[in-house]
Design an enzyme around this catalytic site. Structure first.
Site, PDB file in Angstrom:
ATOM      1  N   ARG A  46       0.820  -1.226   0.000  1.00 32.03           N
ATOM      2  CA  ARG A  46       0.000   0.000   0.000  1.00 32.03           C
ATOM      3  C   ARG A  46       0.850   1.270   0.000  1.00 32.03           C
ATOM      4  NH1 ARG A  46      -5.662  -0.549   2.167  1.00 32.03           N
ATOM      5  NH2 ARG A  46      -6.010  -2.766   2.070  1.00 32.03           N
ATOM      6  N   GLY A  92       5.434  12.951  14.733  1.00 28.05           N
ATOM      7  CA  GLY A  92       4.445  13.582  13.866  1.00 28.05           C
ATOM      8  C   GLY A  92       4.159  15.003  14.272  1.00 28.05           C
ATOM      9  N   MET A 182      -3.801  12.503  15.860  1.00 27.04           N
ATOM     10  CA  MET A 182      -4.836  11.526  15.520  1.00 27.04           C
ATOM     11  C   MET A 182      -4.419  10.063  15.693  1.00 27.04           C
ATOM     12  SD  MET A 182      -6.550  13.527  12.282  1.00 27.04           S
ATOM     13  CE  MET A 182      -8.194  12.929  12.646  1.00 27.04           C
ATOM     14  N   GLU A 183      -3.308   9.794  16.362  1.00 26.14           N
ATOM     15  CA  GLU A 183      -2.803   8.415  16.402  1.00 26.14           C
ATOM     16  C   GLU A 183      -2.365   7.892  17.770  1.00 26.14           C
ATOM     17  OE1 GLU A 183      -1.529  10.718  14.162  1.00 26.14           O
ATOM     18  OE2 GLU A 183      -2.613  10.021  12.394  1.00 26.14           O
ATOM     19  N   ASP A 206       0.619  23.856  14.000  1.00 31.06           N
ATOM     20  CA  ASP A 206      -0.409  24.893  13.931  1.00 31.06           C
ATOM     21  C   ASP A 206      -1.044  24.981  15.315  1.00 31.06           C
ATOM     22  OD1 ASP A 206      -1.430  22.184  12.564  1.00 31.06           O
ATOM     23  OD2 ASP A 206      -3.064  23.001  13.752  1.00 31.06           O
TER      24      ASP A 206
HETATM   25  N1  HPA Z   1      -5.624  18.186  14.384  1.00 28.98           N
HETATM   26  C1  HPA Z   1      -5.269  16.905  14.249  1.00 28.98           C
HETATM   27  N2  HPA Z   1      -4.074  16.518  13.865  1.00 28.98           N
HETATM   28  C2  HPA Z   1      -3.173  17.464  13.594  1.00 28.98           C
HETATM   29  C3  HPA Z   1      -3.462  18.808  13.719  1.00 28.98           C
HETATM   30  C4  HPA Z   1      -4.759  19.177  14.140  1.00 28.98           C
HETATM   31  O1  HPA Z   1      -5.093  20.356  14.267  1.00 28.98           O
HETATM   32  N3  HPA Z   1      -2.364  19.511  13.366  1.00 28.98           N
HETATM   33  C5  HPA Z   1      -1.411  18.600  13.050  1.00 28.98           C
HETATM   34  N4  HPA Z   1      -1.890  17.367  13.188  1.00 28.98           N
END
Ligand code: HPA
Length: 234
Positions: A46, A92, A182-183, A206
């Site tokens: 993948r 990440g 998210m992980e 951010d």
């Molecule tokens: N949300 C989720 N994952 C992320 C974000 C976010 O604002 N920025 C970088 N990874």
């Protein structure tokens, strides 16, 4: 089950005991080509590129997780269960939540709150915020300080929803959570269940409340600090 697994075509012994895990497969290749000596591609199913090489003489692997808990849930489970991997270090980006964190900061996820149902499989009828490996966290704090970086250490929030209308980030902020990604929660739960070690090292790319964000070029340079910490403790 044995190797190869449904999602990883590497052979037994192809992975080192420690795997660095960025989300993005191209970043996996970049890390392998930039930091590892003699990297060998061990998985490309993948397009989830996995490499094994050496860093300062230590055997280290890097493989992408993809985005989200379902994806890292599969790859981390298979690496821990079938390839003899002992340590997975996620590297990440994360979105800042707390006022005390700013773009470019490095955050270590001591625990991971989540809105995911991943942990329900174990039958525990309550709320679980899985935590990282203290051994890896302690080593990462020492490595960061040795490089003159003061890490932000605390709870992070692993959300299933990037475009979230629920206002959950405000709740997380009230509870002192530092950042969202998210992980991590899926990775930490698999490590806990399987008796392995995991840590999420994140760079703030951010900020959800101030609106600050990094340019693509700035992401690359701050990424370097996070990578060097991870490689140092691998
Ligand atoms: N949300 C989720 N994952 C992320 C974000 C976010 O604002 N920025 C970088 N990874």
């Amino acid at each position: 089950m044995s190797v190869p697994t449904p999602h990883i075509t590497a052979k037994e012994g192809d992975f080192a005991r420690t795997v660095l895990m960025p989300g993005d497969p191209l970043r996996s290749r970049f890390i392998a080509e930039t930091y590892l000596d003699n990297p060998v591609l061990v998985n490309n199913t993948r397009g989830v590129q996995g490499y094994t090489g050496t860093y300062k003489g230590k055997r280290v692997s890097v493989m992408a997780s993809g985005m989200g808990i379902p994806s890292i849930g599969i790859y981390s489970y298979e690496l821990f269960s079938f390839y003899g991997v002992e340590n997975i270090i996620r590297v990440g980006t994360a979105g800042g939540i707390a006022d005390t964190v700013h773009i470019r900061d490095v955050v270590f996820g001591m625990s991971a709150y989540t809105n995911s149902n991943f942990g329900r499989q174990y039958g525990f009828d309550g709320n679980v915020a899985p935590c990282c490996s203290f051994k890896l966290l302690d080593a990462a704090v020492r490595a960061a300080r040795g490089m003159g970086i003061e890490p932000n250490v605390g709870a992070i929030y692993s959300s299933d929803i990037f475009y979230d209308e629920s206002g959950s980030a405000k709740v997380m902020k009230k509870l002192g959570v530092l950042a969202t990604e998210m992980e991590a929660a899926g990775l930490y739960l698999n490590a806990a269940r399987l008796g392995k070690n995991a840590l999420a090292i994140c760079t703030i790319s951010d900020h959800l409340f101030t609106g600050e964000s990094l340019s693509a070029e700035e992401r690359q340079t701050t990424f370097t600090q996070m990578m060097e910490i991870a490689l140092e403790i691998a």
